[in-house]
Design a protein around this motif. Structure first.
Motif, mmCIF file in Angstrom:
data_model
loop_
_atom_site.group_PDB
_atom_site.id
_atom_site.type_symbol
_atom_site.label_atom_id
_atom_site.label_comp_id
_atom_site.label_asym_id
_atom_site.label_seq_id
_atom_site.Cartn_x
_atom_site.Cartn_y
_atom_site.Cartn_z
ATOM 1 N N GLU A 194 33.333 -30.753 17.857
ATOM 2 C CA GLU A 194 32.077 -30.002 17.891
ATOM 3 C C GLU A 194 30.876 -30.876 17.514
ATOM 4 O O GLU A 194 29.780 -30.710 18.048
ATOM 5 C CB GLU A 194 32.155 -28.797 16.950
ATOM 6 C CG GLU A 194 33.086 -27.695 17.453
ATOM 7 C CD GLU A 194 33.217 -26.556 16.465
ATOM 8 O OE1 GLU A 194 32.779 -26.722 15.314
ATOM 9 O OE2 GLU A 194 33.757 -25.504 16.843
ATOM 10 N N TRP A 245 37.068 -25.279 22.954
ATOM 11 C CA TRP A 245 35.667 -25.516 22.620
ATOM 12 C C TRP A 245 34.828 -25.627 23.885
ATOM 13 O O TRP A 245 33.744 -25.061 23.982
ATOM 14 C CB TRP A 245 35.534 -26.795 21.799
ATOM 15 C CG TRP A 245 34.100 -27.201 21.623
ATOM 16 C CD1 TRP A 245 33.222 -26.739 20.683
ATOM 17 C CD2 TRP A 245 33.364 -28.133 22.420
ATOM 18 N NE1 TRP A 245 31.990 -27.331 20.855
ATOM 19 C CE2 TRP A 245 32.051 -28.179 21.913
ATOM 20 C CE3 TRP A 245 33.702 -28.929 23.527
ATOM 21 C CZ2 TRP A 245 31.070 -28.999 22.464
ATOM 22 C CZ3 TRP A 245 32.714 -29.737 24.073
ATOM 23 C CH2 TRP A 245 31.430 -29.770 23.545
ATOM 24 N N ASP A 303 35.402 -24.415 26.885
ATOM 25 C CA ASP A 303 35.274 -23.117 27.553
ATOM 26 C C ASP A 303 34.149 -22.310 26.907
ATOM 27 O O ASP A 303 33.343 -21.674 27.606
ATOM 28 C CB ASP A 303 36.597 -22.350 27.467
ATOM 29 C CG ASP A 303 36.543 -21.027 28.204
ATOM 30 O OD1 ASP A 303 36.392 -21.029 29.432
ATOM 31 O OD2 ASP A 303 36.641 -19.971 27.543
ATOM 32 N N SER A 304 34.093 -22.332 25.569
ATOM 33 C CA SER A 304 33.021 -21.632 24.864
ATOM 34 C C SER A 304 31.667 -22.247 25.195
ATOM 35 O O SER A 304 30.671 -21.530 25.391
ATOM 36 C CB SER A 304 33.270 -21.690 23.353
ATOM 37 O OG SER A 304 32.185 -21.151 22.636
ATOM 38 N N TYR A 305 31.616 -23.568 25.302
ATOM 39 C CA TYR A 305 30.376 -24.271 25.627
ATOM 40 C C TYR A 305 29.886 -23.864 27.018
ATOM 41 O O TYR A 305 28.689 -23.613 27.231
ATOM 42 C CB TYR A 305 30.630 -25.778 25.580
ATOM 43 C CG TYR A 305 29.389 -26.629 25.639
ATOM 44 C CD1 TYR A 305 28.707 -26.964 24.473
ATOM 45 C CD2 TYR A 305 28.902 -27.098 26.854
ATOM 46 C CE1 TYR A 305 27.567 -27.741 24.518
ATOM 47 C CE2 TYR A 305 27.763 -27.874 26.907
ATOM 48 C CZ TYR A 305 27.096 -28.208 25.731
ATOM 49 O OH TYR A 305 25.967 -28.971 25.782
ATOM 50 N N GLN A 306 30.810 -23.779 27.974
ATOM 51 C CA GLN A 306 30.442 -23.376 29.334
ATOM 52 C C GLN A 306 29.932 -21.944 29.373
ATOM 53 O O GLN A 306 28.948 -21.640 30.053
ATOM 54 C CB GLN A 306 31.648 -23.487 30.268
ATOM 55 C CG GLN A 306 32.074 -24.895 30.594
ATOM 56 C CD GLN A 306 33.173 -24.889 31.634
ATOM 57 O OE1 GLN A 306 32.921 -24.951 32.824
ATOM 58 N NE2 GLN A 306 34.411 -24.772 31.185
ATOM 59 N N ARG A 307 30.629 -21.037 28.655
ATOM 60 C CA ARG A 307 30.286 -19.622 28.701
ATOM 61 C C ARG A 307 28.843 -19.368 28.241
ATOM 62 O O ARG A 307 28.219 -18.410 28.657
ATOM 63 C CB ARG A 307 31.241 -18.807 27.825
ATOM 64 C CG ARG A 307 32.674 -18.755 28.314
ATOM 65 C CD ARG A 307 32.879 -17.851 29.520
ATOM 66 N NE ARG A 307 32.350 -18.375 30.751
ATOM 67 C CZ ARG A 307 32.945 -19.301 31.517
ATOM 68 N NH1 ARG A 307 34.091 -19.790 31.155
ATOM 69 N NH2 ARG A 307 32.385 -19.715 32.633
ATOM 70 N N LYS A 308 28.317 -20.250 27.394
ATOM 71 C CA LYS A 308 26.947 -20.087 26.905
ATOM 72 C C LYS A 308 25.920 -20.531 27.935
ATOM 73 O O LYS A 308 24.728 -20.300 27.765
ATOM 74 C CB LYS A 308 26.753 -20.886 25.614
ATOM 75 C CG LYS A 308 27.594 -20.383 24.441
ATOM 76 C CD LYS A 308 27.425 -21.290 23.240
ATOM 77 C CE LYS A 308 28.305 -20.826 22.084
ATOM 78 N NZ LYS A 308 28.215 -21.735 20.914
ATOM 79 N N ARG A 309 26.388 -21.174 29.023
ATOM 80 C CA ARG A 309 25.466 -21.744 29.998
ATOM 81 C C ARG A 309 25.661 -21.252 31.419
ATOM 82 O O ARG A 309 24.808 -21.495 32.273
ATOM 83 C CB ARG A 309 25.605 -23.281 29.960
ATOM 84 C CG ARG A 309 25.028 -23.881 28.695
ATOM 85 C CD ARG A 309 25.636 -25.223 28.362
ATOM 86 N NE ARG A 309 25.041 -25.756 27.128
ATOM 87 C CZ ARG A 309 25.383 -25.374 25.915
ATOM 88 N NH1 ARG A 309 26.337 -24.465 25.734
ATOM 89 N NH2 ARG A 309 24.792 -25.888 24.840
ATOM 90 N N ASP A 310 26.769 -20.547 31.705
ATOM 91 C CA ASP A 310 27.033 -20.165 33.087
ATOM 92 C C ASP A 310 25.994 -19.208 33.659
ATOM 93 O O ASP A 310 25.510 -19.388 34.782
ATOM 94 C CB ASP A 310 28.451 -19.587 33.245
ATOM 95 C CG ASP A 310 28.752 -18.455 32.271
ATOM 96 O OD1 ASP A 310 27.841 -18.032 31.529
ATOM 97 O OD2 ASP A 310 29.909 -17.997 32.245
ATOM 98 N N SER A 341 22.868 -18.836 32.676
ATOM 99 C CA SER A 341 21.601 -19.560 32.818
ATOM 100 C C SER A 341 21.611 -20.403 34.089
ATOM 101 O O SER A 341 20.601 -20.507 34.799
ATOM 102 C CB SER A 341 21.358 -20.466 31.606
ATOM 103 O OG SER A 341 21.225 -19.706 30.426
ATOM 104 N N ALA A 375 30.851 -15.747 35.591
ATOM 105 C CA ALA A 375 30.024 -15.060 34.593
ATOM 106 C C ALA A 375 30.100 -13.557 34.780
ATOM 107 O O ALA A 375 30.398 -13.059 35.866
ATOM 108 C CB ALA A 375 28.576 -15.528 34.719
#
Length: 266
Positions: free
Chosen positions: A33, A121, A123-130, A132, A177
């Motif tokens: 992280e 980690w 997957d979580s990072y992607q989910r915050k940006r898909d 957008s 998304a």
């Protein structure tokens, strides 16, 4: 010892990764992280079964592992991973520093820990940006979409071959998304599009995406343009409009390792 204990009660018990479920794995999670780009590249080498050369600090203590100081963590992380069993010494390196070693991941069990923690980690990072990213494409803000996708690629640790089918699968996973349906390799117009991002309402904007893999950085723009031209030539957009979608936008995306270029289909 857990395996032997289980085996004594069950002759058919299969070995499992007992250590992989221990709380000490939070250390690796924290390092991932907080990792700098250089550290991510080094983790990538390790997961790819390669080695890294590092100076080890034999007197390191846990108090010196300051996760709020990137420089301190970068200096100490590999010593700590070695002492806790997440790395092992492959060979000693002869140079001016007496504690310089070639380090590798010790075994498949530990490699699985790195992969599993990183993928959760990421997957979580992607989910915050898909969302957008999708919204940027809908608003035809190509520069913003390109920067968002580039950021996600840069954060990835790649232990895959750089082939077109990888990037296709990567984009399908990234684009799932809430509020959209993702379809892949489906007939439309006069061919099969790579990816369609479809809204639940046909009154909202749908997206067609064609992916290409470039052989070098300098080919990215040309290949991205070719991908966007394919959308027009094969009439993928017309195919979705015939299904009832009122507004459809197409984009060609070309990838080379962790670089990408997006071109709107005109």
């Amino acid at each position: 010892m857990n395996y032997v204990k289980k085996l004594l009660n069950d002759d058919h018990f299969q070995a499992v990764s007992f250590w992989a479920n221990t709380s000490s794995n939070n250390l690796v999670k924290t390092y991932i992280e907080y990792a700098t780009m250089t550290m991510k590249e080094e983790f990538e080498k390790l997961i790819n079964d390669q080695s890294i050369i590092k100076k080890i600090i034999p007197e390191l203590t846990y108090r010196e592992m300051d996760f709020h100081s990137i420089q301190t963590m970068n200096d100490n992380v590999y010593s700590f991973l070695l002492f806790t069993g997440y790395l092992k010494i492959k060979s000693k390196v002869d140079n001016d520093h007496p504690y310089t070693y070639e380090l590798v991941i010790p075994n498949k069990e530990v490699k699985y820990i790195y992969e599993d923690i990183f993928m959760k980690w990421f997957d979580s990072y992607q989910r915050k940006r898909d969302l957008s990213f999708i919204e940027a494409l809908i608003q035809e803000d190509v520069m913003k979409a390109n920067r968002l996708l580039q950021d996600v690629l840069q954060q990835s640790i790649s232990y895959y071959d750089n082939y077109e089918n990888f990037y296709h699968g990567f984009m399908v996973g990234f684009l799932k998304a809430n509020g959209y349906t993702v379809q892949s390799n489906r007939e439309s117009g006069e061919g099969r599009f790579d990816i369609a991002v479809l809204p639940y309402s046909i009154l909202d904007t749908a997206l067609i995406i064609e992916c290409k893999h470039s052989s070098s950085i300098k080919e990215l723009r040309k290949d991205s343009a070719k991908a966007s031209e394919q959308i027009i030539r094969q009439k993928y957009i017309e195919g979705l409009i015939e299904e009832g979608y009122e507004h459809v936008i197409g984009y060609g995306i070309s990838f080379y390792k962790k670089q990408c270029i997006i071109t709107k289909a005109e």
